[in-house]
Scaffold this active site. Structure first.
Site, PDB file in Angstrom:
ATOM      1  N   ASP A 422      10.578   4.033 -14.217  1.00  0.00           N
ATOM      2  CA  ASP A 422      10.441   2.749 -13.545  1.00  0.00           C
ATOM      3  C   ASP A 422       8.950   2.501 -13.312  1.00  0.00           C
ATOM      4  O   ASP A 422       8.163   3.445 -13.209  1.00  0.00           O
ATOM      5  CB  ASP A 422      11.187   2.785 -12.211  1.00  0.00           C
ATOM      6  CG  ASP A 422      11.155   1.442 -11.506  1.00  0.00           C
ATOM      7  OD1 ASP A 422      11.489   0.442 -12.152  1.00  0.00           O
ATOM      8  OD2 ASP A 422      10.772   1.406 -10.329  1.00  0.00           O
ATOM      9  N   ASP A 623      12.341   5.154  -7.648  1.00  0.00           N
ATOM     10  CA  ASP A 623      12.175   5.444  -6.216  1.00  0.00           C
ATOM     11  C   ASP A 623      12.787   4.393  -5.308  1.00  0.00           C
ATOM     12  O   ASP A 623      12.896   4.599  -4.109  1.00  0.00           O
ATOM     13  CB  ASP A 623      10.685   5.586  -5.870  1.00  0.00           C
ATOM     14  CG  ASP A 623       9.988   4.230  -5.792  1.00  0.00           C
ATOM     15  OD1 ASP A 623      10.312   3.346  -6.614  1.00  0.00           O
ATOM     16  OD2 ASP A 623       9.130   4.058  -4.913  1.00  0.00           O
TER      17      ASP A 623
END
Length: 733
Positions: A422, A623
């Site tokens: 990501d 996250d």
């Protein structure tokens, strides 16, 4: 569904662990039970409606072992192992003291009266005195219709002992059969001594495998200074409650998690975050239990105590992973479950073969070969192969900030070929700042007003881009105004009314979906996108008005991490909700060729699924809360510990430190740990595969050689020590 961690006593081999495991699995309501022989613990998952911890403890005790679920009364594993080692050490030296005279007398060229009687007495003390635990364990297994290592040891020593006793008290019986009444007291005595030596060396080596857990537990202080009614009072951390006010002075460790209320200080959080420099703490800042207060004195309010602190959750995760079983271990357990019974059959066939085809005295050769097969085939090394490697490997990973959920993750990591990263919070710092305001209309001088309106709409948002606009307005001292008719479109943008103007704020696709064409404004935005900035566009009263270019700094180690992942043979992808041009600019700066851009939060899992549909084995690294579905969908999910709780709970591996290089470290350590497990299993199996034919007498027809039972005992003991020693190499991984 509830989880319980039991501390066990009385297990002496892998067979004991299987006995306890089966006893736990037989309790109604138990979904899963895994016993870790290496650290004498059991992890049990059960339904509270039909099972209880008390029922689990009763089941273990009914199987002939001891169990405790009271964590606060448990001794540190290092202390327990040390006590066990000292007990075995005493038994071994006393056994050796009584066995050596037997060995010397058996090798003497001449015999004196009562020599066999003296050897009988000394051997009896060794076998049934110092070796009593082996017979007790064998009896426990027999009462539960099982066979284990102690079964083999007990049967072999008892056979040599019984043969010798008969030859001593009734020698004429052997003479009638034409057999010289030879005794094998030295075999029984020295064999038991070697077994005790093996157990002692094994206990000494196993004691080192718990070092990581002990290190983590040592981080937390035993006491805390609580501020009550204006007075300081020293109390045990076990008595702390959420809301207690705790004083920390320079040089002290922080006992539990909390938020600073008064004072300023600098805290060394390197053991948790990997950040080498002390972090300044002022009122409102969070502090983590187990970290070190470098300077200054503060009073903070406890927010998490006991098992809810970050440190205790890390320890719990490590214990859970160390006690779990990989598919490769389950296979080994299944094989070893049949292994002992198979060895008993092989030993019996060996005995019969020597009686039929062996030279005179056939009975003597048959007894010795029978004993040697039983001894050399003990599967203790097989039982230690996986759990010791797991304890050391998972513990070492934890010391380096990598928490592995369970053993199965190790095997899946071995098969990975694709890593998806990501962008925000993973490759970048996750703290974007407003870099530029780009007017899309010829109205100079209105930038401050547009920023004020955009920040007002985003003031309740938790999105990093929205917070960047709010922060920029605060830095410019722009007051936020009220917003009416607010509406959010998850992952796309927001709509609201400010100062009687309708405001749309979001991506270019969002504005276009609302019927707003950017027209010539697209050209003005291309340069910002090419520079790697993320664009948030604003339309006022259905007219494109301004673009906010927001920059998020790359993490210092992002480029090196991507380079090392590619060098390890991985296909590296970047996944982001950014526009294509912005995403590719950022990806190129860290060396990533494959980009999935413009991905909405609810679509991330679908993109992971699409890669898997092409036959790829995928690890997802993220996250945020919007990464949770993708983390769960991936074959391996990795979440940064500083991220949201949802992301961490959805992951297979948690990276405590905010470093991209820890992704590399997680894969490296996982592969190294599984590699050591495979080496251990190979050593354990090859030892038995080669040793059993030798013990049965395979070399006798050609070379006239038989393997001595005492040598077999020594080799068996060293095989277990070699497996544990091989696992300890992971401490330096």
């Amino acid at each position: 569904m509830k989880h319980a961690q039991l501390q066990l006593k009385g297990m002496t081999c892998a067979g004991c662990a299987r006995t306890v495991e089966k006893a736990l699995q037989s309790v109604p309501g138990v979904e899963q039970a895994a016993v870790n022989f290496a650290d004498a613990s059991a992890t049990v998952t059960f339904y509270e409606e039909t099972a209880s911890v008390r029922a689990l403890v009763d089941a273990v005790e009914a199987a002939g072992y001891e169990a405790s679920d009271k964590a606060e009364t448990r001794q540190p594993l290092s202390v327990t192992e040390a006590q066990h080692y000292q007990s075995l050490r005493r038994r071994f030296w006393l056994s050796l003291l009584f066995s050596l005279p037997v060995a010397v007398m058996s090798m003497a060229m001449t015999q004196w009266p009562w020599q066999n009687g003296v050897m009988l007495i000394l051997t009896t003390i060794v076998v049934f005195g110092f070796g009593l635990p082996f017979f007790q364990d064998a009896w426990k297994a027999l009462t539960h219709r099982q066979a284990n290592m102690s079964t083999l040891v007990s049967l072999s020593t008892a056979t040599a002992y019984a043969y010798s006793v008969v030859a001593t008290v009734w020698p004429q019986g052997f003479e009638r059969l034409g057999i010289h009444p030879h005794v094998y007291y030295e075999v029984a005595a020295m064999l038991m001594t070697f077994m005790l030596l093996g157990r002692m060396l094994e206990a000494r080596a196993k004691g080192k495998t718990s070092a990581a857990i002990e290190h983590l537990m040592a981080l937390q202080p035993k006491t805390a200074t609580v501020v009550k009614d204006g007075r300081d009072e020293t109390v045990s951390i076990d008595t702390l409650s959420v809301g207690d006010r705790i004083r920390i002075r320079p040089g002290e460790k922080i006992p539990v998690d909390g938020v600073v209320e008064s004072g300023e200080t600098a805290v060394d959080e390197s053991m948790m975050t990997g950040e080498p420099l002390p972090v300044d703490k002022a009122p409102g800042a969070k502090v983590i239990g187990g970290t070190f207060n470098v300077s200054g004195s503060v009073v903070y309010r406890a927010t998490h105590v006991g098992k809810d602190t970050m440190l205790q959750s890390i320890i719990a995760r490590v214990r859970e992973a160390q006690g779990s079983k990989a598919p490769i271990q389950r296979l080994a357990d299944t094989l070893s479950g049949y292994f002992v019974l198979g060895i008993l059959v092989i030993a019996a066939l060996t005995f019969v073969a020597w009686m039929i085809f062996g030279p005179k005295p056939a009975l003597g050769y048959a007894v010795m070969s029978f004993v040697t097969v039983l001894i050399i085939a003990c599967p203790c090394a097989l039982g230690l192969a996986t759990p010791t490697a797991l304890m050391v490997g998972v513990g070492r990973a934890a010391e380096k900030g990598v928490l592995i959920r369970n053993a199965e993750v190790l095997e899946r990591t071995q098969k990975l070929d694709t890593i998806v990263l990501d962008k925000t919070g993973t490759l970048t710092m996750g703290k974007p700042r407003l870099a530029q305001i780009i007017p899309l209309v010829e109205q100079n001088g209105h930038e401050a007003t547009w920023l004020q309106w955009a920040a007002s709409i985003e003031q309740g948002s938790e999105h990093a881009l929205g917070q960047a606009l709010v922060q920029a307005a605060q830095e410019r001292a722009l007051p936020l105004v009220s917003v009416n008719q607010f509406q959010a479109y998850f992952g796309k943008g927001v709509v609201g009314e400010v100062a009687e103007h309708q405001i749309l704020l979001g991506t270019a696709h969002f504005l276009e979906s609302q019927g707003i064409s950017l027209g010539e404004g697209v050209t003005q935005l291309q340069h910002a996108a090419a520079a790697g900035h993320t664009l948030v566009l604003m339309a006022v009263d259905q007219k494109p008005t301004v673009g906010f270019a927001i920059a998020d700094t790359l993490k210092p180690d992002a480029q090196e991490a991507v380079s090392r992942l590619k060098a390890m043979g991985f296909d590296v992808w970047m996944l982001t909700g950014d526009q294509e041009a912005t995403a590719r600019t950022i990806a190129a700066s860290v060396g990533i060729e494959h980009v999935m851009a413009g991905v909405l939060p609810d679509q991330k899992a679908h993109h992971i699924q699409a890669l898997q549909a092409k036959g790829r084995v995928v690890a997802m690294v993220g996250d945020g809360i919007n990464d949770a579905p993708a983390l769960a969908q991936a074959d391996i999910g990795m979440a940064f510990g500083a991220g949201t709780d949802v992301a961490v709970e959805s992951s297979d591996i948690t990276l405590i430190r905010d470093q991209v290089l820890d992704v590399v470290e997680a894969v490296r350590l996982s592969r190294r740990c599984l590699g050591v497990i495979k080496q251990n299993l190979f050593f354990a199996f090859i030892y038995n595969v080669l040793g059993i034919p030798l013990a049965a007498g395979a070399l006798y027809p050609v070379f006239g050689l038989l393997l001595d039972p005492m040598i077999a005992g020594a080799a068996m003991a060293l095989s277990s020590v070699s497996v544990v020693s091989n696992s300890l190499r992971l401490q330096k991984a």
